[in-house]
Design a protein around this motif. Structure first.
Motif, PDB file in Angstrom:
ATOM      1  N   VAL A 101       0.898  -1.151   0.000  1.00  0.00           N
ATOM      2  CA  VAL A 101       0.000   0.000   0.000  1.00  0.00           C
ATOM      3  C   VAL A 101       0.941   1.207   0.000  1.00  0.00           C
ATOM      4  N   GLU A 102       0.975   1.921  -1.108  1.00  0.00           N
ATOM      5  CA  GLU A 102       1.924   3.027  -1.250  1.00  0.00           C
ATOM      6  C   GLU A 102       1.424   4.307  -0.608  1.00  0.00           C
ATOM      7  N   THR A 103       0.110   4.552  -0.683  1.00  0.00           N
ATOM      8  CA  THR A 103      -0.466   5.762  -0.089  1.00  0.00           C
ATOM      9  C   THR A 103      -1.814   5.441   0.531  1.00  0.00           C
ATOM     10  N   LEU A 104      -2.143   6.174   1.567  1.00  0.00           N
ATOM     11  CA  LEU A 104      -3.493   6.164   2.158  1.00  0.00           C
ATOM     12  C   LEU A 104      -3.668   7.542   2.795  1.00  0.00           C
ATOM     13  N   TYR A 105      -4.465   8.387   2.146  1.00  0.00           N
ATOM     14  CA  TYR A 105      -4.663   9.748   2.629  1.00  0.00           C
ATOM     15  C   TYR A 105      -6.146  10.080   2.665  1.00  0.00           C
ATOM     16  N   LEU A 106      -6.578  10.656   3.789  1.00  0.00           N
ATOM     17  CA  LEU A 106      -7.954  11.121   3.957  1.00  0.00           C
ATOM     18  C   LEU A 106      -7.932  12.559   4.443  1.00  0.00           C
ATOM     19  N   MET A 136       2.289  -4.772   2.829  1.00  0.00           N
ATOM     20  CA  MET A 136       3.031  -3.888   3.722  1.00  0.00           C
ATOM     21  C   MET A 136       2.809  -2.452   3.302  1.00  0.00           C
ATOM     22  N   LEU A 137       3.223  -1.551   4.183  1.00  0.00           N
ATOM     23  CA  LEU A 137       3.280  -0.133   3.846  1.00  0.00           C
ATOM     24  C   LEU A 137       4.347   0.532   4.690  1.00  0.00           C
ATOM     25  N   TRP A 138       4.893   1.615   4.171  1.00  0.00           N
ATOM     26  CA  TRP A 138       5.863   2.433   4.908  1.00  0.00           C
ATOM     27  C   TRP A 138       5.125   3.634   5.481  1.00  0.00           C
ATOM     28  N   VAL A 139       5.464   4.011   6.711  1.00  0.00           N
ATOM     29  CA  VAL A 139       4.880   5.196   7.342  1.00  0.00           C
ATOM     30  C   VAL A 139       5.989   5.897   8.135  1.00  0.00           C
ATOM     31  N   LEU A 140       6.020   7.223   8.055  1.00  0.00           N
ATOM     32  CA  LEU A 140       7.021   7.963   8.833  1.00  0.00           C
ATOM     33  C   LEU A 140       6.786   7.705  10.313  1.00  0.00           C
ATOM     34  N   ARG A 141       7.853   7.489  11.058  1.00  0.00           N
ATOM     35  CA  ARG A 141       7.748   7.158  12.484  1.00  0.00           C
ATOM     36  C   ARG A 141       7.031   8.244  13.271  1.00  0.00           C
ATOM     37  N   VAL A 169      14.617  11.549   8.123  1.00  0.00           N
ATOM     38  CA  VAL A 169      13.496  11.059   8.931  1.00  0.00           C
ATOM     39  C   VAL A 169      13.568   9.534   8.949  1.00  0.00           C
ATOM     40  N   GLU A 170      12.882   8.932   9.906  1.00  0.00           N
ATOM     41  CA  GLU A 170      12.831   7.479   9.983  1.00  0.00           C
ATOM     42  C   GLU A 170      11.443   7.012   9.601  1.00  0.00           C
ATOM     43  N   GLN A 171      11.403   5.901   8.870  1.00  0.00           N
ATOM     44  CA  GLN A 171      10.126   5.298   8.523  1.00  0.00           C
ATOM     45  C   GLN A 171      10.106   3.848   8.973  1.00  0.00           C
ATOM     46  N   SER A 172       8.891   3.358   9.193  1.00  0.00           N
ATOM     47  CA  SER A 172       8.673   1.978   9.618  1.00  0.00           C
ATOM     48  C   SER A 172       7.816   1.267   8.589  1.00  0.00           C
ATOM     49  N   ALA A 173       8.097  -0.018   8.399  1.00  0.00           N
ATOM     50  CA  ALA A 173       7.269  -0.857   7.533  1.00  0.00           C
ATOM     51  C   ALA A 173       6.336  -1.668   8.408  1.00  0.00           C
TER      52      ALA A 173
END
Length: 192
Positions: A101-106, A136-141, A169-173
């Motif tokens: 999932v590359e993006t999820l924005y609301l 999976m998806l990446w999200v900024l910590r 910045v750090e991101q988490s999967a």
């Protein structure tokens, strides 16, 4: 009422505006102010129009659309009814999961109404159809909405440092393996 459907090229301007608005609100104080201010909804719309048309690697874009009296009546997405979107396909790099999932924005006013969960379900179902057994998806910590992915049963599986807007910045999967774990977590609530 909010419905989820596959995005159409005509949705690209609303999607570009939503991307810019969400980044400006979610990443204020996390990413450089000048970088956020320079986000171009028109440039993002061009990117998403190409993404909507690109079906390679199982890629898809879904939109959350508010109908009737709930539809936005003012602002940049007025008239389109689009209040959020998700995109993804097969994972962009191997090793963590098969689908991503590359993006999820609301839009902020539309959060905590079930649209995010439904967009994740649409993406999970799509990824399963194109043969992905995990997602999976990446999200900024520091993203204030990262709790959402844990709430849906996502397991933090990796961390890495990246640069966004010239800032480290750090991101988490977050991973759902098997993908059925994501589908079960996003299933509609049963009544009764």
């Amino acid at each position: 009422m909010i419905s989820i459907r596959r995005a159409r090229p005509a949705d690209a301007p609303a999607i570009g505006e939503i991307h810019a608005q969400v980044w400006r609100s979610s990443y204020a104080g996390i990413l450089p102010e000048a970088y956020l201010a320079a986000l171009s909804p028109a440039r993002l719309a061009g990117f998403y129009q190409r993404a909507i048309l690109d079906r390679r690697e199982g890629h898809a874009v879904f939109v959350a659309v508010a109908g009737g009296a709930e539809a936005p009546s003012s602002g940049p997405v007025a008239g389109s009814g689009v209040v959020g979107f998700a995109s993804g396909g097969r994972a962009r790099r191997p090793g963590i999961a098969e689908g991503e999932v590359e993006t999820l924005y609301l839009l902020e006013d539309w959060r905590e109404r079930g649209a995010g969960r439904r967009l994740m379900r649409a993406m999970g179902a799509h990824l399963r159809v194109v043969g992905c057994r995990s997602a999976m998806l990446w999200v900024l910590r520091d993203n204030p909405s990262r709790w959402f992915y844990s709430h849906l049963g996502g397991r933090e599986a990796a961390r890495e440092g990246i640069r966004v807007g010239g800032q480290a910045v750090e991101q988490s999967a977050f991973v759902w393996d098997p993908i059925e774990a994501l589908l079960a977590a996003t299933a509609p609530a049963r009544e009764g």
